[in-house]
Motif scaffolding. Structure first.
Motif, PDB file in Angstrom:
ATOM      1  N   UNK A  12       0.833  -1.202   0.000  1.00  7.64           N
ATOM      2  CA  UNK A  12       0.000   0.000   0.000  1.00  7.64           C
ATOM      3  C   UNK A  12       0.868   1.253   0.000  1.00  7.64           C
ATOM      4  N   UNK A  13       2.008   1.209   0.684  1.00  5.78           N
ATOM      5  CA  UNK A  13       2.911   2.357   0.675  1.00  5.78           C
ATOM      6  C   UNK A  13       3.402   2.644  -0.741  1.00  5.78           C
ATOM      7  N   UNK A  14       3.729   1.605  -1.496  1.00  5.38           N
ATOM      8  CA  UNK A  14       4.173   1.788  -2.877  1.00  5.38           C
ATOM      9  C   UNK A  14       3.063   2.373  -3.746  1.00  5.38           C
ATOM     10  N   UNK A  15       1.815   1.957  -3.484  1.00  2.12           N
ATOM     11  CA  UNK A  15       0.683   2.529  -4.218  1.00  2.12           C
ATOM     12  C   UNK A  15       0.566   4.012  -3.919  1.00  2.12           C
ATOM     13  N   UNK A  16       0.730   4.376  -2.651  1.00  2.93           N
ATOM     14  CA  UNK A  16       0.636   5.787  -2.262  1.00  2.93           C
ATOM     15  C   UNK A  16       1.758   6.607  -2.881  1.00  2.93           C
ATOM     16  N   UNK A  17       2.958   6.038  -2.963  1.00  2.00           N
ATOM     17  CA  UNK A  17       4.064   6.741  -3.612  1.00  2.00           C
ATOM     18  C   UNK A  17       3.759   6.990  -5.082  1.00  2.00           C
ATOM     19  N   UNK A  18       3.099   6.013  -5.720  1.00  5.13           N
ATOM     20  CA  UNK A  18       2.667   6.220  -7.098  1.00  5.13           C
ATOM     21  C   UNK A  18       1.609   7.306  -7.205  1.00  5.13           C
ATOM     22  N   UNK A  19       0.739   7.386  -6.203  1.00  4.47           N
ATOM     23  CA  UNK A  19      -0.283   8.440  -6.191  1.00  4.47           C
ATOM     24  C   UNK A  19       0.351   9.829  -6.120  1.00  4.47           C
ATOM     25  N   UNK A  20       1.451   9.947  -5.387  1.00  6.38           N
ATOM     26  CA  UNK A  20       2.111  11.240  -5.255  1.00  6.38           C
ATOM     27  C   UNK A  20       2.639  11.735  -6.597  1.00  6.38           C
ATOM     28  N   UNK A  21       3.024  10.796  -7.469  1.00  7.28           N
ATOM     29  CA  UNK A  21       3.455  11.177  -8.818  1.00  7.28           C
ATOM     30  C   UNK A  21       2.273  11.561  -9.683  1.00  7.28           C
ATOM     31  N   UNK A  22       1.144  10.830  -9.531  1.00 10.48           N
ATOM     32  CA  UNK A  22      -0.021  11.086 -10.366  1.00 10.48           C
ATOM     33  C   UNK A  22      -0.845  12.276  -9.884  1.00 10.48           C
ATOM     34  N   UNK A  23      -0.884  12.441  -8.548  1.00  9.14           N
ATOM     35  CA  UNK A  23      -1.706  13.509  -7.966  1.00  9.14           C
ATOM     36  C   UNK A  23      -0.829  14.322  -7.002  1.00  9.14           C
ATOM     37  N   UNK A  24       0.004  15.197  -7.528  1.00 11.20           N
ATOM     38  CA  UNK A  24       0.872  16.002  -6.643  1.00 11.20           C
ATOM     39  C   UNK A  24       0.054  16.766  -5.613  1.00 11.20           C
ATOM     40  N   UNK A  25       0.563  16.786  -4.379  1.00 10.50           N
ATOM     41  CA  UNK A  25      -0.172  17.457  -3.296  1.00 10.50           C
ATOM     42  C   UNK A  25      -0.123  18.965  -3.443  1.00 10.50           C
TER      43      UNK A  25
END
Length: 279
Positions: free
Chosen positions: A265-278
């Motif tokens: 799940x952490x790896x999925x979240x890291x991918x989210x940070x690339x797709x959806x920058x905060x």
């Protein structure tokens, strides 16, 4: 319709060995009692008017029963067939007073029988259509996921607010990011007021029971989404505070998430940070 179902079942029987189904599976003729008659037969206990039915049975259970006509059968439809009857035969027996004159000349399925016969098949066909539509939408790129449950959404918002408080205070930027993250992952429309209401009730001191309560009643997939949301919020600055790490590990332990799922799940979240920058 009945001919189609019979043909379908015969095809299934021909495509599989008889031993694969057992003795109680196949096409059977059966008889159902309709009424008594005044017909006498030497050496017989009595002849009854019966429905002749074509039954489809699966492992001894009748899943389809179609009335095909009338027959005179001994022993109240449990014995031998004395005679099969046409509508003309039924009229002759009615005229001679040997059968009840209120019995219809032509044997047909009742409404209840038709509902029983076709209800299951209709449900199966509708289920197949739903699967086909879902598969077609998937191939066309539609998002088939529905919104998460309201209870799950509230738990995710609460976990995000706890994570946002790990650095000491939940500011307006945190509130906006929590709303945006929760709305994206739960697929629900959320207002800023919804987040503020939860954040105002957050207590920084969490007990092990509080962590367990956050995951109580949630499905495994919903727990994954919760951890994914918290990872996204805590990692969006590019660093992880000790308090944030403690919250992440305590939450994962409390909701019963194994170590391999934690890393996944952490790896999925890291991918989210690339797709959806905060920011």
């Amino acid at each position: 319709m009945s001919r189609f179902l019979v043909a379908l079942f015969v095809g299934l029987l021909l495509a599989n060995s008889a031993s694969a189904f057992g003795e109680g599976t196949g096409l059977f003729e059966d008889f159902e009692f309709v009424d008594r008659t005044t017909i006498e037969a030497a050496g017989e206990s009595g002849i009854a008017l019966c429905y002749s039915t074509n039954d489809i049975r699966l492992l001894g259970f009748t899943i389809f029963s179609d009335i095909s006509g009338y027959a005179l059968v001994t022993e109240a439809c449990e014995g031998e067939v004395a005679r099969r009857l046409t509508p003309a035969d039924m009229q002759d027996l009615r005229d001679s007073g040997q059968i009840n004159p209120t019995v219809p000349l032509i044997a047909r399925n009742s409404l209840d029988r038709n509902l029983t016969n076709y209800g299951l098949w209709a449900a199966i066909i509708l289920g197949l259509i739903a699967v086909i539509i879902r598969r077609a939408k998937s191939l066309l790129g539609y998002d088939l996921r529905g919104p998460l449950r309201r209870k799950t959404t509230q738990r995710i918002i609460k976990a995000l607010c706890h994570a946002g408080q790990c650095d000491g205070v939940i500011d307006s930027h945190d509130i906006a990011l929590i709303r945006k993250t929760a709305a994206r992952l739960t697929r629900r429309a959320l207002r800023t007021a919804d987040i503020v209401k939860v954040a105002d009730k957050i207590d920084a001191r969490l007990t092990p029971q509080d962590y367990v309560a956050l995951g109580n009643g949630l499905r495994d997939g919903e727990k994954d989404v919760m951890m994914q949301a918290v990872f996204y919020l805590t990692l969006q600055n590019g660093r992880l505070l000790p308090a944030e790490y403690e919250f992440l590990t305590s939450l994962a332990y409390g909701i019963g998430m194994p170590g391999e799922d934690f890393r996944r799940v952490m790896n999925v979240a890291l991918g989210d940070l690339d797709l959806y920058p905060a920011r």
